[in-house]
Design a protein around this motif. Structure first.
Motif: not given
Length: 443
Positions: A417-438
């Protein structure tokens, strides 16, 4: 090698084989060092966690220094070979010493901490300039992605060899401290061979710093403007911590949930072997649907599969097979988590060069490896604290201890459960990267 053309398979393999060594070094301490201290040397879980985490905290400071030194060497000599060679020769010796402690208890903790600092420093001397090389091997994103696919295939092989071979060698050599000593010698020899090949090949890769490199402080100030880089790095660090927690928990899960320490190798092979096949498939998928989209999908898949390990481990007689099947699914997702961020990293370096007029490969890869190291350190550190809080009792090989239900539950939480929660926490940073690369120059 020239930056403007494609690379032959021999050139790709000569570079990528170094990742077998980096995979071995990154995996064995994360998989076995915490367990070695708590269940062979009698080091209390909380103290063992500090031993694993504190040397890595040193890396977070040391790696950017190595990156700046690598850029200075590139300007002065046109190559990054000398620092690579220093790490290649020092790492096998320091690695072996980690598992050769003549002491137990707090004395063993001090021994392992000191040798781990030396090994981590030697690893940084190799890893930082090694990760910087792809940005100088080609200026074509397509070629750099191909470099990363080859590299991650070799990294997966290294991880697979380390995770499958190291625990097996310990068991075949009789277990205990003697078994770990034999394993350390075998792994040190593999490290020397696999790191030396790309170090010698790096003499043919011309460095292209483009201008007098900035000092470390100035480079870091300039790097702050590359927000896309830091968004990508943030996601990668959190994901590295999630994977590191699972690695640290694996021998404990094998011992206290699946029937015995000998299943550690089987558990690890099931986790990593599918990723060796999946890496090129993710490369093709990324070419069709985009690297970032595939990375986000793999992150979600990893979170779902790791969360499912909790009920799987509580199942009846078939729980071992179910856990191993879920680990194979995790391996498919893990392949993308390795290859795709590293294929995006050189893009952020080149975007920063367009913004600043400086190609600071060493500085950015120093920051990247420092972040990765911090994530890899946070995983075992957090897991050891969870063990201590759950009442886990350390022991030596000669005097094993039966663990309470609460301690066993703490072990499984760290694996699911702890690794699962951390993976979900990383998704906002990926979305931020997607916005910045534009944005222009990915600011």
């Amino acid at each position: 090698m020239t930056a403007g053309r494609g690379l032959s398979r021999r050139e790709l393999a000569g570079y990528a084989v170094g990742s077998i060594g980096t995979g071995i070094h990154s995996t064995v301490p994360g998989l076995l060092l915490l367990y070695f201290m708590t269940d062979a040397l009698g080091v209390p879980a909380g103290l063992a966690g500090l031993v694993v985490a504190l040397p890595k905290a040193w890396d977070a400071l040391f790696n950017p220094l190595v990156g700046a030194a690598s850029d200075r060497e590139a300007l002065r000599t046109g190559r990054r070979t000398r620092i690579l060679l220093a790490g290649t020769l020092a790492l096998p010796v320091a690695f072996a010493a980690m598992f050769l402690s003549p002491l137990t208890g707090s004395g063993a903790a001090a021994w392992v901490a000191g040798t781990f600092v030396l090994a981590s420093s030697a690893f940084a001397l190799f890893q930082v300039p090694y990760v910087a090389l792809p940005a100088e091997m080609s200026d074509q994103p397509r070629v750099r992605t191909r470099i990363m696919v080859w590299r991650i295939v070799c990294l997966t092989v290294g991880i697979l060899v380390a995770g499958g071979l190291a625990p097996a060698v310990v068991s075949l050599a009789g277990g205990g401290r003697g078994g770990y000593a034999v394993m350390a010698g075998v792994v040190a020899a593999l490290l020397l061979v696999t790191l030396l090949i790309p170090t010698l090949g790096a003499r043919r890769v011309p460095a292209r710093p483009g201008a007098e490199p900035l000092g470390l402080r100035a480079a870091l100030r300039t790097a702050r403007g590359n927000r896309a880089f830091f968004a990508l790095l943030g996601a990668f660090v959190v994901q590295a911590a999630a994977v590191a927690i699972m690695l640290a928990a694996a021998p404990y899960v094998a011992t206290y949930w699946l029937g015995g320490y000998g299943l550690t190798s089987v558990l690890f092979v099931c986790l990593v072997a599918p990723s060796a096949v999946a890496v090129p498939l993710w490369g093709r998928a990324a070419a069709r649907w985009g690297r970032l989209r595939c990375l986000a999908a793999a992150t979600g898949l990893f979170a779902l599969a790791s969360a499912a390990l909790w009920p799987a481990a509580h199942a009846g007689g078939g729980r071992v097979g179910l856990v191993l099947a879920l680990c194979a699914l995790l391996g498919v997702a893990y392949a993308a988590l390795q290859v795709l961020p590293l294929s995006l990293l050189p893009d952020t370096v080149h975007a920063d060069a367009a913004r600043t007029g400086r190609l600071q490969s060493g500085a950015f890869t120093g920051l990247w490896t420092a972040g990765e190291t911090a994530g890899l350190a946070a995983g075992p550190g957090l897991f050891s604290l969870a063990l201590a809080a759950a009442g886990f009792v350390s022991s030596t090989t000669d005097h094993p201890v039966a663990q309470s239900d609460a301690a066993r539950a703490g072990v499984l939480l760290g694996f699911s459960l702890v690794p699962a929660a951390l993976m979900l926490l990383s998704l906002p940073a990926l979305r931020a990267y997607g916005r910045r690369r534009q944005l222009p120059h990915w600011s």
